[in-house]
Scaffold this motif. Sequence first.
Motif, PDB file in Angstrom:
ATOM      1  N   ALA A  35       0.828  -1.203   0.000  1.00 28.68           N
ATOM      2  CA  ALA A  35       0.000   0.000   0.000  1.00 28.68           C
ATOM      3  C   ALA A  35       0.865   1.256   0.000  1.00 28.68           C
ATOM      4  O   ALA A  35       0.519   2.270  -0.622  1.00 28.68           O
ATOM      5  CB  ALA A  35      -0.933   0.001   1.207  1.00 28.68           C
ATOM      6  N   SER A  36       2.010   1.190   0.663  1.00 22.18           N
ATOM      7  CA  SER A  36       2.932   2.335   0.667  1.00 22.18           C
ATOM      8  C   SER A  36       3.536   2.555  -0.710  1.00 22.18           C
ATOM      9  O   SER A  36       3.636   3.691  -1.190  1.00 22.18           O
ATOM     10  CB  SER A  36       4.048   2.103   1.694  1.00 22.18           C
ATOM     11  OG  SER A  36       3.527   1.976   2.998  1.00 22.18           O
ATOM     12  N   LEU A  37       3.950   1.465  -1.363  1.00 26.25           N
ATOM     13  CA  LEU A  37       4.569   1.590  -2.683  1.00 26.25           C
ATOM     14  C   LEU A  37       3.598   2.133  -3.713  1.00 26.25           C
ATOM     15  O   LEU A  37       4.006   2.791  -4.678  1.00 26.25           O
ATOM     16  CB  LEU A  37       5.114   0.232  -3.128  1.00 26.25           C
ATOM     17  CG  LEU A  37       6.308  -0.308  -2.331  1.00 26.25           C
ATOM     18  CD1 LEU A  37       6.672  -1.707  -2.828  1.00 26.25           C
ATOM     19  CD2 LEU A  37       7.505   0.629  -2.455  1.00 26.25           C
ATOM     20  N   ALA A  45      10.088   9.347  -2.560  1.00 29.59           N
ATOM     21  CA  ALA A  45      10.887   9.219  -1.339  1.00 29.59           C
ATOM     22  C   ALA A  45      10.016   8.808  -0.154  1.00 29.59           C
ATOM     23  O   ALA A  45      10.419   7.976   0.687  1.00 29.59           O
ATOM     24  CB  ALA A  45      11.598  10.536  -1.040  1.00 29.59           C
ATOM     25  N   LEU A  46       8.807   9.371  -0.064  1.00 34.45           N
ATOM     26  CA  LEU A  46       7.905   9.013   1.029  1.00 34.45           C
ATOM     27  C   LEU A  46       7.440   7.575   0.891  1.00 34.45           C
ATOM     28  O   LEU A  46       7.411   6.828   1.884  1.00 34.45           O
ATOM     29  CB  LEU A  46       6.702   9.958   1.039  1.00 34.45           C
ATOM     30  CG  LEU A  46       5.598   9.638   2.050  1.00 34.45           C
ATOM     31  CD1 LEU A  46       6.139   9.680   3.469  1.00 34.45           C
ATOM     32  CD2 LEU A  46       4.418  10.600   1.897  1.00 34.45           C
ATOM     33  N   ARG A  47       7.080   7.151  -0.320  1.00 31.13           N
ATOM     34  CA  ARG A  47       6.640   5.773  -0.520  1.00 31.13           C
ATOM     35  C   ARG A  47       7.734   4.781  -0.148  1.00 31.13           C
ATOM     36  O   ARG A  47       7.484   3.782   0.528  1.00 31.13           O
ATOM     37  CB  ARG A  47       6.198   5.576  -1.975  1.00 31.13           C
ATOM     38  CG  ARG A  47       5.012   6.415  -2.387  1.00 31.13           C
ATOM     39  CD  ARG A  47       4.350   5.879  -3.643  1.00 31.13           C
ATOM     40  NE  ARG A  47       5.290   5.751  -4.744  1.00 31.13           N
ATOM     41  CZ  ARG A  47       5.514   6.682  -5.663  1.00 31.13           C
ATOM     42  NH1 ARG A  47       4.865   7.843  -5.578  1.00 31.13           N
ATOM     43  NH2 ARG A  47       6.364   6.490  -6.649  1.00 31.13           N
ATOM     44  N   GLY A  48       8.950   5.067  -0.579  1.00 28.62           N
ATOM     45  CA  GLY A  48      10.060   4.175  -0.262  1.00 28.62           C
ATOM     46  C   GLY A  48      10.366   4.133   1.222  1.00 28.62           C
ATOM     47  O   GLY A  48      10.636   3.064   1.788  1.00 28.62           O
ATOM     48  N   SER A  49      10.323   5.286   1.873  1.00 28.75           N
ATOM     49  CA  SER A  49      10.602   5.339   3.317  1.00 28.75           C
ATOM     50  C   SER A  49       9.567   4.552   4.108  1.00 28.75           C
ATOM     51  O   SER A  49       9.901   3.827   5.063  1.00 28.75           O
ATOM     52  CB  SER A  49      10.630   6.799   3.787  1.00 28.75           C
ATOM     53  OG  SER A  49      11.639   7.522   3.127  1.00 28.75           O
ATOM     54  N   LEU A  50       8.294   4.696   3.732  1.00 27.62           N
ATOM     55  CA  LEU A  50       7.251   3.941   4.423  1.00 27.62           C
ATOM     56  C   LEU A  50       7.423   2.447   4.234  1.00 27.62           C
ATOM     57  O   LEU A  50       7.256   1.659   5.183  1.00 27.62           O
ATOM     58  CB  LEU A  50       5.871   4.383   3.915  1.00 27.62           C
ATOM     59  CG  LEU A  50       5.360   5.733   4.416  1.00 27.62           C
ATOM     60  CD1 LEU A  50       4.081   6.126   3.681  1.00 27.62           C
ATOM     61  CD2 LEU A  50       5.104   5.688   5.920  1.00 27.62           C
ATOM     62  N   ALA A  51       7.768   2.033   3.019  1.00 28.81           N
ATOM     63  CA  ALA A  51       7.965   0.603   2.763  1.00 28.81           C
ATOM     64  C   ALA A  51       9.106   0.057   3.618  1.00 28.81           C
ATOM     65  O   ALA A  51       8.995  -1.030   4.203  1.00 28.81           O
ATOM     66  CB  ALA A  51       8.244   0.379   1.279  1.00 28.81           C
TER      67      ALA A  51
END
Length: 343
Positions: A35-37, A45-51
């Motif tokens: 879901a983050s990706l 950057a936010l998607r990767g950090s959350l993953a």
Amino acid sequence: MPSSPVSVPARHGSGLRRVLTWWLVAPLALWALLASLYLDHAPAALRGSLAVLWLALAVVVLWRRACPDGRRWAWLALAAWLVFVAGWLLQQPRQDRDWADDVARLLQPQVSGTQVVLHNVRNFDWRSDHDYSARWETRQYDLDQLRGVDLAMSYWMGPAIAHTLLSFEFADGQRVVLSLEIRKERGESFSALGGFFRQFEKVLVAADERDILRVRTNVRGEDMQLYRLNMPPEAARALFLAYLDQADALRARPAFYNTLTSNCTTVVFELARTLDPGLPLDWRLLLSGYFDRYVYALGGLAPGLDLATLRDRGNVTARARASRDPDRFSERIRQGVPGARAP
């Protein structure tokens, strides 16, 4: 020294807790990671950090013996996951994005008695997926002239996955295809996995067969089946109007597409079920490539022939690709299709 009577059950209980932890944490972490990706319109950057965060928290919780404060980390991971889910559920579908040309306009139906006017019927001339002449038209139909419905299934990803479309035929020779599709943004492409995570809105498209069927067979190289539905005119009329109600609902309130539960095949089932509440749920509604088998089992295809014959005669791919005259496309593809009428 033999083990005490309490030690064996204790070890069993500890093992059971570890198994339950794995079965709970691993799926939740995997869902949150994906879901983050696919978090729509979020910076990369936010998607990767959350993953990375979900992966790290899962490792800490699942191997908490290596962590001096594992229990506290487990509660922290659960709280973070709940906050993320709440935020994910608060996402709202939109109407005001930079949409791709082929889904830029919403279908606007007007019904007055037996007369139906459809605004924004798509009739593109496709030369490739990126080279086309865009045309949007207003067309009028008489519900008393509605004679039948054809089911088209376009296979784009193996035998188990197909796009489902319905073509409504009128006595004056007009045909209009109704299709639930993702509403892509400009430059965006479809992702079946992203479709599970609210990456796309959905849109109901009304189009000419020379557009929406021909682009799939002749431009995108998809394999297409065409079947005449065994449906009386009054049922066809009710289904047509149900589609128009769906178009009105999506124009008033946008909704997310879902690869599994809200797609081109489930909408056909849902609308048909409003006419016949007894229609059964079936695994072939999830694997859309087998939807024709479901319809056949219910007696919904042209009668008197087995499914193998219907499939053989209903494969229109070669005829579609051999048709050089767009104006005779609908006629050409129906040659030999059981029950179908040539325009």
